[in-house]
Design a protein around this motif. Structure first.
Motif, short mmCIF file in Angstrom:
data_model
loop_
_atom_site.label_atom_id
_atom_site.label_comp_id
_atom_site.label_asym_id
_atom_site.label_seq_id
_atom_site.Cartn_x
_atom_site.Cartn_y
_atom_site.Cartn_z
N PRO A 2 -0.54 0.90 2.43
CA PRO A 2 -0.51 1.85 3.53
C PRO A 2 -0.21 1.15 4.85
CG PRO A 2 -2.49 2.07 2.18
CD PRO A 2 -1.83 0.82 1.77
N ASN A 3 0.44 1.83 5.75
CA ASN A 3 0.74 1.29 7.07
C ASN A 3 -0.54 1.23 7.90
OD1 ASN A 3 1.61 0.75 9.67
ND2 ASN A 3 3.48 1.95 9.44
N GLN A 4 -0.99 0.01 8.21
CA GLN A 4 -2.26 -0.15 8.92
C GLN A 4 -2.17 0.33 10.36
OE1 GLN A 4 -4.97 -1.03 7.24
NE2 GLN A 4 -3.70 -1.13 5.42
N ASN A 5 -0.97 0.54 10.90
CA ASN A 5 -0.81 1.01 12.27
C ASN A 5 -1.03 2.51 12.40
OD1 ASN A 5 -0.17 -1.58 13.26
ND2 ASN A 5 1.97 -1.34 12.59
N ARG A 20 -15.61 12.53 -5.17
CA ARG A 20 -15.18 12.83 -6.54
C ARG A 20 -14.75 11.56 -7.27
NH1 ARG A 20 -10.15 13.88 -8.72
NH2 ARG A 20 -9.23 13.85 -6.63
N LEU A 21 -13.99 10.72 -6.60
CA LEU A 21 -13.51 9.48 -7.21
C LEU A 21 -14.63 8.46 -7.36
CD1 LEU A 21 -10.15 9.29 -5.22
CD2 LEU A 21 -10.44 10.01 -7.60
N TRP A 22 -15.59 8.49 -6.45
CA TRP A 22 -16.76 7.61 -6.57
C TRP A 22 -17.55 7.97 -7.83
CZ3 TRP A 22 -19.01 3.30 -4.82
CH2 TRP A 22 -20.38 3.13 -4.99
N VAL A 32 -8.48 3.91 -3.16
CA VAL A 32 -7.49 3.88 -2.07
C VAL A 32 -6.14 4.38 -2.57
CG1 VAL A 32 -6.18 2.35 -0.54
CG2 VAL A 32 -8.66 2.08 -0.75
N SER A 33 -5.75 3.95 -3.76
CA SER A 33 -4.48 4.39 -4.34
C SER A 33 -4.47 5.90 -4.56
CB SER A 33 -4.22 3.65 -5.66
OG SER A 33 -3.03 4.09 -6.26
N GLU A 34 -5.59 6.43 -5.10
CA GLU A 34 -5.67 7.87 -5.36
C GLU A 34 -5.67 8.68 -4.07
OE1 GLU A 34 -5.88 9.95 -8.12
OE2 GLU A 34 -5.13 8.22 -9.21
N LEU A 35 -6.27 8.16 -3.03
CA LEU A 35 -6.34 8.89 -1.75
C LEU A 35 -4.96 9.14 -1.16
CD1 LEU A 35 -9.43 7.26 0.03
CD2 LEU A 35 -9.26 9.56 -0.94
N GLN A 36 -3.99 8.29 -1.50
CA GLN A 36 -2.64 8.48 -0.97
C GLN A 36 -2.05 9.82 -1.41
OE1 GLN A 36 -2.03 6.03 1.22
NE2 GLN A 36 -3.94 5.14 0.39
N LYS A 37 -2.54 10.34 -2.55
CA LYS A 37 -2.05 11.63 -3.06
C LYS A 37 -2.59 12.81 -2.26
CE LYS A 37 -2.01 9.81 -7.80
NZ LYS A 37 -2.56 10.00 -9.18
N HIS A 38 -3.64 12.57 -1.48
CA HIS A 38 -4.33 13.68 -0.83
C HIS A 38 -4.24 13.65 0.69
CE1 HIS A 38 -6.05 14.62 -4.75
NE2 HIS A 38 -6.40 13.36 -4.86
N ILE A 39 -3.44 12.74 1.23
CA ILE A 39 -3.24 12.69 2.67
C ILE A 39 -1.74 12.69 2.97
CG2 ILE A 39 -5.39 11.43 3.04
CD1 ILE A 39 -3.75 8.88 3.41
N GLU A 43 1.74 10.62 8.37
CA GLU A 43 0.89 10.73 9.56
C GLU A 43 -0.30 9.77 9.51
OE1 GLU A 43 -1.61 14.16 12.06
OE2 GLU A 43 -0.47 14.67 10.24
N TYR A 44 -0.88 9.61 8.30
CA TYR A 44 -2.10 8.83 8.18
C TYR A 44 -1.90 7.63 7.25
CZ TYR A 44 -4.32 13.05 10.06
OH TYR A 44 -4.66 14.12 10.83
N GLY A 45 -2.80 6.69 7.38
CA GLY A 45 -2.84 5.54 6.47
C GLY A 45 -4.26 5.06 6.30
N ILE A 46 -4.56 4.53 5.13
CA ILE A 46 -5.89 3.97 4.91
C ILE A 46 -5.76 2.77 3.98
CG2 ILE A 46 -6.35 5.62 3.01
CD1 ILE A 46 -9.33 5.45 3.82
N GLY A 47 -6.29 1.66 4.41
CA GLY A 47 -6.23 0.44 3.62
C GLY A 47 -7.59 0.11 3.01
#
Length: 469
Positions: A2-5, A20-22, A32-39, A43-47
């Motif tokens: 993910p783009n950290q900026n 749910r994933l926890w 983190v990989s699964e979250l990319q499907k839900h954002i 616009e957003y990024g999460i590392g």
């Protein structure tokens, strides 16, 4: 990566997915990989670093952070062993996580067993696994349903639906009946409404309680594919075994039933509950069925989110059943779901289900109101494993001293007959496609044959490949 900026997505957007994933016990990197499907990744990024910070802020600590020992888990283990006396190390680790929110290393649980339960360890090692073979083409090729009668001596009846390819439990219900076709159909239709789709075919034992599902599945399939006219889109497992539900019940008997049966037996052996006593039966239903359904819901969720033990003999995907079912493409599997119109579901419901039928009442209406009033008199005590018999006995005692009790009981008929429901006329059963090594009972090719497809057994899944002949 993910783009950290990019800004981190709002917590309210990702927290439900994190939880749910926890619960699926995924690693930080997997989450983190699964979250990319839900954002919105534009616009957003999460590392990984930011996620770990968020996870810690939510109080979700990993095994090394919690640092549990055989002594720190002893109190929780004693509580769990009362309800799950036959659970092995793998199951206990899951129970500690889901019921006690404790992340405990498996070697710690094994050490606990060696210290406090050496005889049970020897008994578990003496068990032998019996293998059964099941073939499915992909997710939602088949849904298999079945009833379970081992709790009938308490006046409780269970029913389940399984998606065989993923192993996901679609529903697991407890009620005072599992033989009424309207009730059984309601389980199926509620699941279809939640998912928005149906499988290619359903399957069950040939009992009349399954006629509603057979009719509904056939009608919905034919509404969306008129080319299926002439055949029931349901398989009756007359000579073949309804394998997957049988496996599910076997697992329930080993992993869930022992402790809960012991708890139920406590009431019958103590003389608190007699299934032939109308008042006691009604109070028992009112108190125990909602509580036991919550316990079964927790068991279902735990099983669906647990990664299965790796098995070199298994050609189906290895992973968490719920994730295989909802994201089959991540496991290289096909999805045969048939999206259905909500209006069609409602049409079938209107034809076959009468909402005011007595089978849908936990207890008869007037008694339900009366029980609620008496429960309020008691201050609405919490019903859980430690209090369920106490609440039952208190409620039963309060009711006994009310003048309204005898007239209400006199109007109750506990011998409810199961309605008959006729199968759709003029339809043929789907054939079983057998070879020397296996048989296919799914719905590919309208259930009449694989047609333009042929099966390739290529671990970790069964793949249908288009054929030119």
């Amino acid at each position: 990566m993910p783009n950290q900026n990019k800004p981190t997505p709002p917590l309210e957007l990702i927290q439900p997915h994190i939880m749910r994933l926890w619960k699926a016990r995924m690693t930080d990197r997997e989450i983190v990989s699964e979250l990319q499907k839900h954002i919105d990744t534009n616009e957003y990024g999460i590392g990984l670093t930011k996620f770990v910070e968020i996870r810690n802020s939510l109080g979700l600590r990993r095994t090394r952070q919690q640092k549990h020992t055989t002594e720190s888990i002893r109190e929780a283990m004693m509580e769990l062993r009362a309800m799950y006396p036959k659970a092995g190390a793998r199951e206990v680790v899951s129970l500690l996580f889901h019921e006690k929110q404790m992340c405990v290393a498996r070697n710690v649980v094994c050490q606990y067993f060696a210290i406090y339960e050496p005889e049970l360890v020897r008994q578990r090692k003496a068990g032998r696994l019996q293998r059964r073979r099941f073939w499915a083409a992909g997710v939602n090729d088949i849904w298999a349903v079945d009833q379970h009668d081992k709790f009938l001596r308490f006046g409780l009846a269970l029913h389940t639906g399984i998606e065989p390819f993923s192993g996901r439990i679609l529903w697991m219900k407890v009620w005072h009946s599992n033989r009424n076709p309207q009730l059984i159909l309601s389980y199926y239709l509620s699941t279809v409404e939640d998912f928005g789709f149906i499988p290619l075919v359903t399957q069950s034992d040939p009992g009349t309680e399954n006629f509603g599902i057979a009719n509904a599945q056939t009608m919905l399939r034919q509404m969306h594919d008129p080319g299926l006219a002439g055949f029931v889109q349901h398989r009756w497992m007359r000579k073949k075994k309804n394998i997957m539900p049988e496996i599910a019940w076997s697992q329930l008997r080993r992993r869930f039933s022992p402790g809960f049966e012991a708890l139920l037996e406590q009431g019958t052996q103590s003389g608190w509950y007699d299934v032939d006593n109308t008042l006691q039966l009604m109070v028992f239903r009112w108190v125990f069925i909602p509580w036991l359904q919550e316990e079964l819901n927790a068991y279902q969720g735990r099983v669906n989110l647990a990664r299965k033990r790796r098995d070199r003999n298994k050609v189906l995907p290895h992973g968490r059943p719920e994730l295989i079912h909802t994201s089959p493409e991540d496991f290289g599997a096909l999805d045969f779901k048939v999206t259905v119109d909500p209006a069609a579901i409602q049409q079938v419901r209107n034809i076959y289900i009468k909402p005011d039928h007595p089978v849908f009442d936990l207890v008869p209406g007037p008694l339900n109101v009366f029980l609620r009033e008496c429960y309020n008199e008691l201050g609405c005590p919490v019903v859980d494993r430690s209090s369920v018999w106490t609440v039952y006995r208190q409620l039963h005692a309060v009711i006994q001293y009310h003048a309204e009790t005898p007239p209400i009981l006199a109007s109750i008929n506990t011998e409810m007959e199961d309605d008959e429901l006729a199968l759709l006329e003029g339809l043929q059963d789907l054939p079983f496609l057998e070879s020397e090594t296996h048989y296919y009972m799914g719905g590919v090719g309208g259930g009449l044959g694989l047609g333009k497809y042929f099966i390739v057994l290529h671990p970790p899944f069964i793949l249908l490949v288009a054929s030119s002949y």
